[in-house]
Design an enzyme around this catalytic site. Sequence first.
Site, PDB file in Angstrom:
ATOM      1  N   LYS A  53      53.835   1.833  24.748  1.00 48.36           N
ATOM      2  CA  LYS A  53      53.216   3.167  24.755  1.00 48.36           C
ATOM      3  C   LYS A  53      54.113   4.179  24.051  1.00 48.36           C
ATOM      4  O   LYS A  53      53.645   4.993  23.251  1.00 48.36           O
ATOM      5  CB  LYS A  53      52.923   3.604  26.208  1.00 48.36           C
ATOM      6  CG  LYS A  53      51.718   2.874  26.802  1.00 48.36           C
ATOM      7  CD  LYS A  53      51.626   2.991  28.315  1.00 48.36           C
ATOM      8  CE  LYS A  53      50.470   2.104  28.821  1.00 48.36           C
ATOM      9  NZ  LYS A  53      50.410   1.994  30.276  1.00 48.36           N
ATOM     10  N   GLN A  97      52.844   4.577  35.334  1.00 42.35           N
ATOM     11  CA  GLN A  97      52.508   3.158  35.207  1.00 42.35           C
ATOM     12  C   GLN A  97      52.309   2.551  36.602  1.00 42.35           C
ATOM     13  O   GLN A  97      53.157   2.715  37.486  1.00 42.35           O
ATOM     14  CB  GLN A  97      53.625   2.429  34.443  1.00 42.35           C
ATOM     15  CG  GLN A  97      53.331   0.982  34.137  1.00 42.35           C
ATOM     16  CD  GLN A  97      52.209   0.782  33.123  1.00 42.35           C
ATOM     17  OE1 GLN A  97      51.968   1.628  32.263  1.00 42.35           O
ATOM     18  NE2 GLN A  97      51.518  -0.331  33.224  1.00 42.35           N
ATOM     19  N   ASP A 120      44.812   8.735  32.015  1.00 42.37           N
ATOM     20  CA  ASP A 120      44.344   7.464  32.575  1.00 42.37           C
ATOM     21  C   ASP A 120      42.904   7.572  33.098  1.00 42.37           C
ATOM     22  O   ASP A 120      42.241   6.555  33.304  1.00 42.37           O
ATOM     23  CB  ASP A 120      45.233   7.054  33.759  1.00 42.37           C
ATOM     24  CG  ASP A 120      46.239   5.973  33.405  1.00 42.37           C
ATOM     25  OD1 ASP A 120      45.943   5.154  32.524  1.00 42.37           O
ATOM     26  OD2 ASP A 120      47.306   5.956  34.038  1.00 42.37           O
TER      27      ASP A 120
HETATM   28  N1  GUN Z   1      48.737  -0.754  35.049  1.00 44.26           N
HETATM   29  C1  GUN Z   1      47.861  -1.643  34.499  1.00 44.26           C
HETATM   30  N2  GUN Z   1      46.921  -0.998  33.769  1.00 44.26           N
HETATM   31  C2  GUN Z   1      47.219   0.315  33.847  1.00 44.26           C
HETATM   32  C3  GUN Z   1      46.615   1.473  33.285  1.00 44.26           C
HETATM   33  O1  GUN Z   1      45.607   1.434  32.577  1.00 44.26           O
HETATM   34  N3  GUN Z   1      47.212   2.656  33.595  1.00 44.26           N
HETATM   35  C4  GUN Z   1      48.311   2.729  34.390  1.00 44.26           C
HETATM   36  N4  GUN Z   1      48.819   3.935  34.644  1.00 44.26           N
HETATM   37  N5  GUN Z   1      48.893   1.676  34.925  1.00 44.26           N
HETATM   38  C5  GUN Z   1      48.344   0.473  34.642  1.00 44.26           C
END
Ligand code: GUN
Length: 299
Positions: A53, A97, A120
């Site tokens: 990211k 995350q 998100d």
């Molecule tokens: N962990 C697995 N997929 C995601 C996601 O799309 N967003 C976040 N914040 N954590 C994750």
Amino acid sequence: MAERIDGKVIAAEVLDKVKAETEKLVAETGVQPGIAVVIVGEDPASQFYVRSKGKRADECGFKSVTHRLPAETSEDALLKLIGELNDDASIHGILVQLPVPDHIDDGKVIQAISPDKDVDGFSFVNVGKLTTGQLGSAFVPCTPAGSMVMIRKALGTSDLSGLNAVVVGRSNIVGKPMANLLIAANATVTVAHSRTKDLPSVCRAADILVAAVGRPEMIKGEWVKPGACVIDVGINRVDDPSSEKGYRVAGDVDFDEAEKVAGSITPVPGGVGLMTVAMLMASTLISACRVAGKEPPSF
Ligand code: GUN
């Protein structure tokens, strides 16, 4: 043989557009999109996602900050950091995350993020907007949003009227928002899960089959309707003594079987996973456009 829906190619198209639109936004308004990614603990898969990211954000010309917190970080300390990021005008997107360590309430953390920076799309406000079809002002969860881009590309249309879609999995991160996006695109949607009776025959009715269960190669070729569009959201590690690392990455769909039956199919790796990060960048740009008072591009 099914057409392969190539995540590398489609994600690169999305990222190219994000880059170009970011340059335009900075030139016209001086607003540079900013993203903050927060990770608590050392989970290797999460560390990998967070690094990618950060890299993509840099490539897009964003301001990008990553907060790496130790596993023993208190819930209060994490909530305080989120409060500071909510108040930071240079940050347009905040992502914590998941999963967070067990002593932290993930629900509290998610709802602490300002809905205006919740790239998100997990906050109650954004879930509500998606569910009521107010997509213009919502943030949509990145994995389902990326899956929709792939479905539109594979089928050559954004109108799914008359098509049956089956989503296998009912998580808040993928299954439920995926179902809502498909409904918004006029598909007829079934959400199946571990308690569904006769899952193979439910899947066989799908013109669009989205697998998001987290069980390696569970969906067999016989479960796929001939010609269907198959979107495999699964990213599972399976032991493989013949590979250097001792494991390989497999999807939720038995690819070798399914590609003989499907009309189009996403590979794993190289499919939906790459789209998730690209759509996060798109959402952060959209957030910055909203702040700058500019009409955001669509993806
Ligand atoms: N962990 C697995 N997929 C995601 C996601 O799309 N967003 C976040 N914040 N954590 C994750």
